[in-house]
Write a protein that holds these residues in place. Structure first.
Motif, short mmCIF file in Angstrom:
data_model
loop_
_atom_site.label_atom_id
_atom_site.label_comp_id
_atom_site.label_asym_id
_atom_site.label_seq_id
_atom_site.Cartn_x
_atom_site.Cartn_y
_atom_site.Cartn_z
N ASN A 89 40.21 50.93 46.46
CA ASN A 89 41.04 50.00 47.20
C ASN A 89 42.01 50.77 48.07
O ASN A 89 42.83 51.52 47.57
N ASN A 90 41.96 50.55 49.36
CA ASN A 90 42.82 51.28 50.29
C ASN A 90 43.71 50.30 51.04
O ASN A 90 43.75 50.27 52.27
N ASP A 91 44.41 49.44 50.29
CA ASP A 91 45.23 48.43 50.94
C ASP A 91 46.69 48.85 51.05
O ASP A 91 47.54 48.07 51.44
N GLY A 92 46.98 50.10 50.68
CA GLY A 92 48.34 50.58 50.80
C GLY A 92 49.24 50.21 49.65
O GLY A 92 50.42 50.58 49.63
N THR A 93 48.72 49.46 48.68
CA THR A 93 49.53 49.08 47.53
C THR A 93 49.81 50.29 46.66
O THR A 93 48.92 51.09 46.39
N GLU A 94 51.04 50.40 46.21
CA GLU A 94 51.41 51.55 45.39
C GLU A 94 50.74 51.43 44.02
O GLU A 94 50.74 50.39 43.40
N HIS A 95 50.19 52.53 43.55
CA HIS A 95 49.53 52.57 42.25
C HIS A 95 50.50 53.18 41.26
O HIS A 95 50.91 54.32 41.41
N ASN A 96 50.86 52.45 40.24
CA ASN A 96 51.79 53.00 39.28
C ASN A 96 51.76 52.23 37.98
O ASN A 96 51.01 51.28 37.83
N GLN A 97 52.61 52.69 37.05
CA GLN A 97 52.83 51.95 35.83
C GLN A 97 54.18 51.29 35.93
O GLN A 97 55.20 51.93 36.17
N ASP A 98 54.20 49.96 35.78
CA ASP A 98 55.45 49.23 35.83
C ASP A 98 56.31 49.61 34.63
O ASP A 98 55.80 49.92 33.56
N PRO A 99 57.63 49.58 34.78
CA PRO A 99 58.50 49.89 33.63
C PRO A 99 58.23 49.01 32.42
O PRO A 99 58.52 49.41 31.29
N CYS A 100 57.67 47.82 32.63
CA CYS A 100 57.39 46.94 31.49
C CYS A 100 56.11 47.34 30.75
O CYS A 100 55.79 46.79 29.71
N GLY A 101 55.36 48.29 31.30
CA GLY A 101 54.15 48.77 30.62
C GLY A 101 52.85 48.39 31.29
O GLY A 101 51.79 48.88 30.90
N PHE A 102 52.91 47.52 32.30
CA PHE A 102 51.69 47.13 33.00
C PHE A 102 51.18 48.29 33.87
O PHE A 102 51.94 48.90 34.60
N ILE A 103 49.89 48.59 33.78
CA ILE A 103 49.26 49.65 34.56
C ILE A 103 48.27 49.00 35.52
O ILE A 103 47.43 48.21 35.10
N ASN A 104 48.37 49.34 36.81
CA ASN A 104 47.51 48.68 37.79
C ASN A 104 46.46 49.61 38.39
O ASN A 104 45.92 49.34 39.45
N PHE A 105 46.12 50.71 37.70
CA PHE A 105 45.14 51.64 38.27
C PHE A 105 44.34 52.32 37.17
O PHE A 105 44.73 52.39 36.01
N LYS A 106 43.18 52.81 37.58
CA LYS A 106 42.40 53.77 36.80
C LYS A 106 42.14 54.95 37.73
O LYS A 106 42.61 54.97 38.87
N TYR A 107 41.39 55.92 37.27
CA TYR A 107 41.09 57.08 38.12
C TYR A 107 39.65 57.01 38.64
O TYR A 107 38.71 56.68 37.91
N TYR A 108 39.52 57.31 39.93
CA TYR A 108 38.21 57.37 40.59
C TYR A 108 38.23 58.55 41.54
O TYR A 108 39.12 58.65 42.39
N ASN A 109 37.27 59.48 41.37
CA ASN A 109 37.18 60.65 42.26
C ASN A 109 38.49 61.42 42.34
O ASN A 109 38.89 61.89 43.41
N GLY A 110 39.17 61.52 41.22
CA GLY A 110 40.39 62.30 41.17
C GLY A 110 41.63 61.62 41.69
O GLY A 110 42.70 62.23 41.73
N SER A 111 41.51 60.37 42.11
CA SER A 111 42.66 59.64 42.65
C SER A 111 42.87 58.34 41.88
O SER A 111 41.96 57.82 41.24
N GLN A 112 44.09 57.80 41.99
CA GLN A 112 44.37 56.51 41.38
C GLN A 112 43.70 55.41 42.19
O GLN A 112 43.86 55.33 43.40
#
Length: 228
Positions: A21-44
């Motif tokens: 997904n290259n929509d410019g959305t930041e990939h991170n872990q929210d402070p509440c614990g929600f994770i919005n990414f996995k790893y693909y080809n060495g990138s989030q």
């Protein structure tokens, strides 16, 4: 081909031809614990936006459906008029149920609900869910009018050398995860499982294993569920 081998073939395909997904959305872990990414080809690789309306729970398959239904009926946080479905998952070890909240909740509120659910012995795991515009299965058949994505407790690790599992065993001990088994056709792939005693859930552990730099790939088991 059994379920585990089918999942691994899908993961291999994702590794080779996956769509990032290259929509410019930041990939991170929210402070509440929600994770919005996995790893693909060495990138989030972005998985999607958190759903504020659903939570996935899983129960060991030893529990009959009527006991699961009785338990769900005691959960006042959830919409008791919602017609949920009970899905078999992870080679039939668990039953997974997406439940609808009575009202939309914030990430912090959902994190607290998940934490409370995980205190109950009947719950094997409870996970965040993700919004999706895709409501088709792996062979592009429609499965509902509205779907959510989520993930199980299993994740899949590709080691650098199947004859030297020192790093794998050390990471399993460090994270308090479980080794489920080695794929019989792709010997460098291993299925692991996060439990409520692990350092994180299945998605968090998949990412953590990859971030260690000790493995070629580490993939969570992402699934899709119709909710309408």
């Amino acid at each position: 081909m059994n379920v585990k081998n089918y999942i691994l073939l899908i993961l291999m395909g994702m590794t080779l031809v996956g769509c990032s997904n290259n929509d410019g959305t930041e990939h991170n872990q929210d402070p509440c614990g929600f994770i919005n990414f996995k790893y693909y080809n060495g990138s989030q690789d972005l998985l999607g936006e958190m759903s504020n309306d659903y939570i996935l729970i899983a129960v060991d398959s030893i529990y009959p459906n009527h006991e699961i239904e009785d338990f769900i009926s005691t959960l006042n946080t959830f919409d008791q008029n919602y017609n949920y479905l009970i899905h078999k998952a992870e080679n039939y070890k668990f039953k997974e149920i997406p439940l609808k909240l009575k009202a939309s909740k914030s990430c912090e509120e959902i994190s607290k609900i998940i934490s409370d659910l995980n205190q109950d012995p009947i719950i094997s795991y409870a996970h965040f869910t993700l919004k999706t515009n895709n409501c088709t299965n792996l062979i592009w058949e429609p499965i509902g009018d509205l779907c959510i994505d989520s993930y199980g407790s299993s994740f899949y690790v590709k080691v650098l050398n199947e004859n030297d599992l020192t790093d794998l065993n050390q990471m399993i001990a460090k994270t308090n995860t479980e080794l489920v088994g080695q794929n019989q056709f792709m010997e460098r792939w291993f299925e692991l499982r996060a439990t409520k005693n692990s350092k994180g859930d299945g998605l968090a552990m998949a990412n953590f294993f990859y971030e260690s730099g000790l493995f070629e790939h580490s993939e969570p088991g992402i699934s899709k569920y119709p909710v309408q």
